[in-house]
Enzyme design. Sequence first.
Site, PDB file in Angstrom:
ATOM      1  N   LYS A  77       0.848  -1.202   0.000  1.00  0.00           N
ATOM      2  CA  LYS A  77       0.000   0.000   0.000  1.00  0.00           C
ATOM      3  C   LYS A  77       0.874   1.240   0.000  1.00  0.00           C
ATOM      4  O   LYS A  77       1.955   1.244   0.609  1.00  0.00           O
ATOM      5  CB  LYS A  77      -0.874   0.031   1.268  1.00  0.00           C
ATOM      6  CG  LYS A  77      -2.075   0.956   1.167  1.00  0.00           C
ATOM      7  CD  LYS A  77      -3.200   0.315   0.385  1.00  0.00           C
ATOM      8  CE  LYS A  77      -4.348   1.263   0.141  1.00  0.00           C
ATOM      9  NZ  LYS A  77      -5.422   0.605  -0.629  1.00  0.00           N
ATOM     10  N   GLY A 174     -22.956   5.391   1.035  1.00  0.00           N
ATOM     11  CA  GLY A 174     -21.935   5.872   0.096  1.00  0.00           C
ATOM     12  C   GLY A 174     -22.405   5.669  -1.335  1.00  0.00           C
ATOM     13  O   GLY A 174     -22.405   4.561  -1.839  1.00  0.00           O
ATOM     14  N   GLY A 176     -21.033   6.643  -4.168  1.00  0.00           N
ATOM     15  CA  GLY A 176     -19.919   7.019  -5.048  1.00  0.00           C
ATOM     16  C   GLY A 176     -19.881   6.108  -6.254  1.00  0.00           C
ATOM     17  O   GLY A 176     -20.901   5.532  -6.649  1.00  0.00           O
ATOM     18  N   VAL A 178     -18.663   3.067  -6.826  1.00  0.00           N
ATOM     19  CA  VAL A 178     -19.066   1.669  -6.644  1.00  0.00           C
ATOM     20  C   VAL A 178     -20.499   1.584  -6.115  1.00  0.00           C
ATOM     21  O   VAL A 178     -21.325   0.813  -6.628  1.00  0.00           O
ATOM     22  CB  VAL A 178     -18.102   0.922  -5.688  1.00  0.00           C
ATOM     23  CG1 VAL A 178     -18.532  -0.526  -5.519  1.00  0.00           C
ATOM     24  CG2 VAL A 178     -16.667   0.983  -6.198  1.00  0.00           C
ATOM     25  N   GLY A 179     -20.809   2.381  -5.095  1.00  0.00           N
ATOM     26  CA  GLY A 179     -22.144   2.351  -4.477  1.00  0.00           C
ATOM     27  C   GLY A 179     -23.247   2.553  -5.513  1.00  0.00           C
ATOM     28  O   GLY A 179     -24.274   1.868  -5.499  1.00  0.00           O
TER      29      GLY A 179
HETATM   30  N1  LIG Z   1     -13.346   1.831  -6.549  1.00  0.00           N
HETATM   31  C1  LIG Z   1     -12.839   0.621  -6.369  1.00  0.00           C
HETATM   32  O1  LIG Z   1     -12.524  -0.097  -7.323  1.00  0.00           O
HETATM   33  C2  LIG Z   1     -12.652   0.084  -4.974  1.00  0.00           C
HETATM   34  C3  LIG Z   1     -11.962  -1.131  -4.808  1.00  0.00           C
HETATM   35  C4  LIG Z   1     -11.828  -1.658  -3.511  1.00  0.00           C
HETATM   36  C5  LIG Z   1     -12.348  -0.957  -2.433  1.00  0.00           C
HETATM   37  N2  LIG Z   1     -12.984   0.246  -2.651  1.00  0.00           N
HETATM   38  C6  LIG Z   1     -13.503   0.950  -1.483  1.00  0.00           C
HETATM   39  O2  LIG Z   1     -14.916   1.070  -1.615  1.00  0.00           O
HETATM   40  C7  LIG Z   1     -15.376   2.313  -1.085  1.00  0.00           C
HETATM   41  C8  LIG Z   1     -16.134   3.054  -2.158  1.00  0.00           C
HETATM   42  O3  LIG Z   1     -15.283   3.265  -3.273  1.00  0.00           O
HETATM   43  P1  LIG Z   1     -15.662   4.321  -4.417  1.00  0.00           P
HETATM   44  O4  LIG Z   1     -14.642   4.145  -5.477  1.00  0.00           O
HETATM   45  O5  LIG Z   1     -17.110   4.205  -4.743  1.00  0.00           O
HETATM   46  O6  LIG Z   1     -15.397   5.676  -3.659  1.00  0.00           O
HETATM   47  P2  LIG Z   1     -16.023   7.112  -3.985  1.00  0.00           P
HETATM   48  O7  LIG Z   1     -15.081   8.101  -3.391  1.00  0.00           O
HETATM   49  O8  LIG Z   1     -16.384   7.223  -5.418  1.00  0.00           O
HETATM   50  O9  LIG Z   1     -17.387   7.099  -3.141  1.00  0.00           O
HETATM   51  C9  LIG Z   1     -17.458   7.138  -1.771  1.00  0.00           C
HETATM   52  C10 LIG Z   1     -18.750   7.862  -1.420  1.00  0.00           C
HETATM   53  O10 LIG Z   1     -18.927   7.776  -0.011  1.00  0.00           O
HETATM   54  C11 LIG Z   1     -19.382   9.026   0.461  1.00  0.00           C
HETATM   55  N3  LIG Z   1     -19.067   9.117   1.879  1.00  0.00           N
HETATM   56  C12 LIG Z   1     -17.878   9.373   2.467  1.00  0.00           C
HETATM   57  N4  LIG Z   1     -17.987   9.312   3.795  1.00  0.00           N
HETATM   58  C13 LIG Z   1     -19.278   9.001   4.065  1.00  0.00           C
HETATM   59  C14 LIG Z   1     -20.003   8.776   5.249  1.00  0.00           C
HETATM   60  N5  LIG Z   1     -19.434   8.871   6.447  1.00  0.00           N
HETATM   61  N6  LIG Z   1     -21.326   8.468   5.140  1.00  0.00           N
HETATM   62  C15 LIG Z   1     -21.919   8.366   3.937  1.00  0.00           C
HETATM   63  N7  LIG Z   1     -21.278   8.581   2.781  1.00  0.00           N
HETATM   64  C16 LIG Z   1     -19.973   8.878   2.831  1.00  0.00           C
HETATM   65  C17 LIG Z   1     -18.695  10.047  -0.423  1.00  0.00           C
HETATM   66  O11 LIG Z   1     -19.376  11.294  -0.416  1.00  0.00           O
HETATM   67  C18 LIG Z   1     -18.740   9.349  -1.776  1.00  0.00           C
HETATM   68  O12 LIG Z   1     -19.901   9.679  -2.498  1.00  0.00           O
HETATM   69  C19 LIG Z   1     -14.124   3.028  -0.583  1.00  0.00           C
HETATM   70  O13 LIG Z   1     -13.960   2.721   0.786  1.00  0.00           O
HETATM   71  C20 LIG Z   1     -13.001   2.380  -1.378  1.00  0.00           C
HETATM   72  O14 LIG Z   1     -11.765   2.429  -0.686  1.00  0.00           O
HETATM   73  C21 LIG Z   1     -13.165   0.754  -3.879  1.00  0.00           C
END
Ligand SMILES: NC(=O)c1ccc[n+]([C@@H]2O[C@H](COP(=O)([O-])OP(=O)(O)OC[C@H]3O[C@@H](n4cnc5c(N)ncnc54)[C@H](O)[C@@H]3O)[C@@H](O)[C@H]2O)c1
Length: 339
Positions: A77, A174, A176, A178-179
């Site tokens: 990391k 969340g 974002g 992925v969500g």
């Molecule tokens: N994108 C990937 O391929 C990937 C891979 C493995 C793990 N992850 C993990 O999955 C999670 C989501 O990834 P992503 O790429 O969608 O991230 P992203 O930054 O696109 O979305 C995260 C969302 O969470 C919201 N958020 C932050 N804190 C919050 C809270 N306390 N309550 C509610 N909403 C909140 C943000 O406003 C944002 O909309 C992250 O923890 C990331 O580390 C992502």
Amino acid sequence: MNRTESFEGEVLRVVRGTRSGVPIAVAIHSTERGPAIGGCRIKPYPSWRDGVDDALRLSAAMTMKCALAGLPYGGGKTVAVLPAEGARRRDLIADIAEAISALGGRYRTGPDIGSTSEDMAEIHRLAHGWAFCRPEAQGGSGTSSAATARGVLAALRAGVAPGSVAGSRVGVIGFGSVGRLVCESLLAQGADVVVTDVDGELRPVAEQLGASWTTADLVRERLDVLVPAATGGLLTAESAAACGASLIVGPANNQLVADEVATVLRDRGITWIPDVIASAGGIIHAVGREELGWDEAAANAKVDAIADTTSAVLSRARERGSTTVRAARELAARLTGTG
Ligand SMILES: NC(=O)c1ccc[n+]([C@@H]2O[C@H](COP(=O)([O-])OP(=O)(O)OC[C@H]3O[C@@H](n4cnc5c(N)ncnc54)[C@H](O)[C@@H]3O)[C@@H](O)[C@H]2O)c1
């Protein structure tokens, strides 16, 4: 955050970037199965030591993630501890590339919180190609969000009774990259989806998809499935004791503040699918496409196999009456030859 008690990794390199002045930690937890891989996190922390702790914890989780996904890689990391005043992007990325370069290929990075596919293109250029997920136009496999969402959905399928997604009530924390994709798919499968995000501007987008929006704490709501898709550390002993979901599965890394929280969840009859399994789709797809010579269909099939890993861990936990964390650790230890 608890300080790391003992150093179980192989390398911990902390440098102050010569151009940016930003502290950068690169942790290699294991290269037993192959080069270490793990994302590049760029964000502010209360102190640089907290950033180092995060790099250590997340690199260990990556070792488990790779082992459980059957990938010939270990865990690593990068964490860059962003100062309050920020840093010139170009300088910071060059410093990160230099820190990765110095490890001679034992570690390769990818996008994570605060870093993008475009950053990976620059690191790839500066650090001998040791970065995944460059934009597709630049020869990479692009953003990993779609594959990560696919993996979450595979894990979810394995965690619910067959055919029970339609009509189930799912809460997504969340909205974002992925969500949102997870929401779309669950809505298409007939689930009743409720979403929360700290960014209220996302509400109309969620509602347009057909989800409902809440500002309530979804951990406490009665749900069939809770999907943590924001940041880590959602599940503490207190929130686990108040949790109203039957199944928890999502992409957020390090969802439990400590392994003991899994015991609270198990004792309350809540199934928690370890994040190292559920969130692996993105990395499986990226290394498969970029390094292991898989075509898109093969990469997707490997991502879908997350369902099998999930079922194996859930069965093992059920048979032994252990937590899913313990079952996943035991399985990973067997796969890394350490158990
Ligand atoms: N994108 C990937 O391929 C990937 C891979 C493995 C793990 N992850 C993990 O999955 C999670 C989501 O990834 P992503 O790429 O969608 O991230 P992203 O930054 O696109 O979305 C995260 C969302 O969470 C919201 N958020 C932050 N804190 C919050 C809270 N306390 N309550 C509610 N909403 C909140 C943000 O406003 C944002 O909309 C992250 O923890 C990331 O580390 C992502």
